[in-house]
Design an enzyme around this catalytic site. Structure first.
Site, PDB file in Angstrom:
ATOM      1  N   ASP A 209     130.382  -5.379  68.562  1.00  0.00           N
ATOM      2  CA  ASP A 209     131.306  -5.935  67.581  1.00  0.00           C
ATOM      3  C   ASP A 209     132.495  -4.989  67.374  1.00  0.00           C
ATOM      4  O   ASP A 209     132.326  -3.767  67.292  1.00  0.00           O
ATOM      5  CB  ASP A 209     130.567  -6.143  66.260  1.00  0.00           C
ATOM      6  CG  ASP A 209     131.388  -6.878  65.224  1.00  0.00           C
ATOM      7  OD1 ASP A 209     131.801  -8.008  65.503  1.00  0.00           O
ATOM      8  OD2 ASP A 209     131.620  -6.307  64.144  1.00  0.00           O
ATOM      9  N   GLU A 273     133.428  -6.990  72.341  1.00  0.00           N
ATOM     10  CA  GLU A 273     134.323  -7.876  71.610  1.00  0.00           C
ATOM     11  C   GLU A 273     135.553  -7.038  71.286  1.00  0.00           C
ATOM     12  O   GLU A 273     135.562  -6.240  70.356  1.00  0.00           O
ATOM     13  CB  GLU A 273     133.695  -8.377  70.311  1.00  0.00           C
ATOM     14  CG  GLU A 273     134.617  -9.350  69.581  1.00  0.00           C
ATOM     15  CD  GLU A 273     134.598  -9.220  68.062  1.00  0.00           C
ATOM     16  OE1 GLU A 273     134.980 -10.193  67.390  1.00  0.00           O
ATOM     17  OE2 GLU A 273     134.229  -8.158  67.549  1.00  0.00           O
TER      18      GLU A 273
END
Length: 555
Positions: A209, A273
């Site tokens: 993330d 990401e």
């Protein structure tokens, strides 16, 4: 399901599950790990290679689990560590690999480290794990002018233990998500230990993330950029894509590689990401000694226009090839408007990222959006490299655009005073049975977000074994992709078609497939003698490719 000895991740199709919205085993209206385990056979029916789980860790759930309070345990909302172990074992029995989220940019403000920081004085080792700073103007104002990606300032001032106004801490997202200070070796050691914890439990990889956000520019200078959803700005901003992230990921790659098993296709993978533009900067994350994959958000935001699609595909493949990596394609996820809805709006040149949609916003053309989504998916699944699918896209699920404001739970909605509708619309629980309470999401009628009535006709049981349904189209495309090894193929553009047609051939050791996609407004005659493998029209017209249709041909 992926052939052994071939670095499985180079052409894998990976399916994202948002745990609270996939399947509820106990009737509380929130999905959980036992529910996922029960429904895993759906993924083998679909024909994917791996499952990626969004966070299920202990969390106050202020940001859907991306605010982690304990990185080594399962939140009781979702089950137990034993439930996770059972899920992993069942997935492996079914031939599915398991990828989990890791959230290294920030923790929850409930994390013991942050609570210790609040109880400790400025300059203490406890505060050094986060980005605490003295304010400007005598402490009254934030240390710099950075704004949160969720709206409002990126700094919050604390009250010290003696009751006096104190330092400020950085949070690039919600105020309940304080950013770690990655210049601190203790932070690096802790997160690597977290990786080992889950690798030792058998996971096959991690989705990282905010992978581009761990390192901030030295001294945290002011920025002239407005940090909202303008992803074009990320490569220039002092809080994103700093060179220091690459040293971190080289260390993580060494760790992941240490779990490989000689003679087996058992690589443990790392996927970023990273909202980074331009593409060559993103490619730096997937150099041979860094991460295995990075989501191609530039492709996700490319409109359904022939010239834009061709340019995005060409550039993406070239950028990945330059560093010896496979490209990683994606059209939907838990942070963006579903592509069956996004493509139901007029398409204009240039990158497009639509924010959340509310009942008072202009509504998409649902039928057009689904037709284009099916066509765009058929293009994506033919492309060399790996692909990610978001739960429910195989059903053609649209964004839930009519959610009442009082039902919304995304912190973006609150932090922007409702100006941004947030991401709840793509996170609505999945329909499994059209005639069941909560459409089969759980044993009762509860659902943490209200499900649109149109989900009934899109439920799994309404589409399974129905020729032409979106579910069966996905199964057909995935089976053909595997049979023809398209993910391992080489793309060749075909320039003998009209300018408004996206035409290419993918050649592999298992033969070739020609793809004709028609984002234009006129039907395209098929070549004489063409052997159709798959088509996305509902129904297609014999002898031609209809507007907003994609056809796969043999050879």
């Amino acid at each position: 399901m992926v052939r052994p000895g071939q670095q499985w991740w180079r052409d894998a199709v990976i399916y994202q599950i948002y745990p609270r919205s996939w399947a509820d085993s106990d009737g509380d209206g929130i999905g959980d790990l036992p529910g996922i385990t029960q429904r895993l056979p759906h993924l083998t029916y679909l024909g994917v290679d791996a499952v990626w789980l969004s966070p299920f860790y202990t969390s106050p759930q202020r940001d859907g689990g991306y605010d982690v309070a304990d990185y080594r345990d399962v939140d009781p909302l979702f089950g137990t560590l034993a439930d996770f172990d059972a899920l992993t074992a069942r997935a492996h029995e079914l031939g599915l690999r398991v990828i989990v989220d890791i959230v290294p940019n920030h923790s929850s403000s409930d994390h013991p480290w942050f609570q210790a920081a609040l109880a400790s004085p400025p300059g203490s080792p406890e505060r050094a794990r986060y980005l605490f700073r003295d304010g400007s103007d005598g402490g009254r104002l934030p240390p710099n002018n950075w704004t949160s990606m969720f709206g409002g300032p990126a700094w919050t001032r604390i009250t010290e233990a003696d009751g006096s106004p104190g330092q400020w801490y950085l949070h690039m997202f919600d105020r309940s998500q304080p950013d770690f200070d990655w210049t601190n070796p203790e932070v690096r050691d802790e997160l690597e230990d977290v990786l080992r914890f889950w690798l030792d439990r058998g996971v096959d990889g991690f989705r990282i993330d905010v992978a581009h956000g761990l390192v901030k520019y030295e001294n945290l200078p002011d920025t002239d950029l407005t940090l909202d959803a303008n992803v074009d700005a990320t490569a220039l901003a002092p809080m994103w894509d700093q060179p220091g992230v690459h040293e971190i990921y080289r260390s993580w790659r060494r760790l992941a590689d240490s779990y490989a098993i000689e003679g087996q296709d058992a690589d443990r993978i790392l996927c970023a990401e990273a909202w980074v533009l331009p593409g060559p900067a993103l490619a730096q994350y997937v150099r041979a000694d860094e991460l295995h994959q990075s989501f191609n958000f530039e492709y996700l935001m490319t409109p359904w226009l022939t010239a834009d699609q061709r340019a995005a595909i060409t550039d993406s493949l070239a950028q990945a090839d330059a560093v010896g990596a496979p490209q990683t394609w994606v059209l939907s996820n838990h942070d963006v408007v579903r592509h069956a809805t996004r493509l139901g709006y007029p398409q204009r040149p240039g990158l497009q990222r639509i924010e959340g949609i509310g009942a008072d916003d202009p509504q998409p053309d649902a039928a057009l959006g689904l037709r284009r989504a099916r066509a765009a998916t058929a293009v994506m699944l033919a492309l060399p490299g790996s692909a990610y699918l978001f739960q429910g896209e195989e059903l053609g699920l649209p964004e839930a655009t009519q959610l009442p404001d009082e039902a919304r739970q995304d912190p973006t909605f609150a932090r922007t005073d409702g100006k941004s509708k947030g991401r709840d619309g793509c996170r609505v629980p999945i329909p499994w049975e059209g005639d069941a309470p909560s459409y089969g999401f759980g044993p009762g009628g509860r659902s943490w977000l209200p499900q649109p009535p149109e989900y009934a006709d899109l439920a799994v049981d309404r589409q399974r074994d129905v020729p032409g349904s979106t579910l069966e189209l996905y199964r057909q495309l995935l089976a053909l992709r595997r049979k023809h090894r398209l993910g391992r193929g080489r793309l060749v553009w075909l320039d003998d078609q009209p300018h408004d047609v996206l035409a290419f051939r993918v050649e592999s050791d298992e033969g070739a497939v020609t793809v004709l996609a028609n984002p234009g407004g006129s039907p395209l005659p098929l070549p004489a003698g063409a052997q159709i493998l798959a088509r996305t029209g509902t129904p297609g017209t014999a002898g031609q490719v209809d507007p907003d249709e994609t056809v796969w041909l043999n050879g």
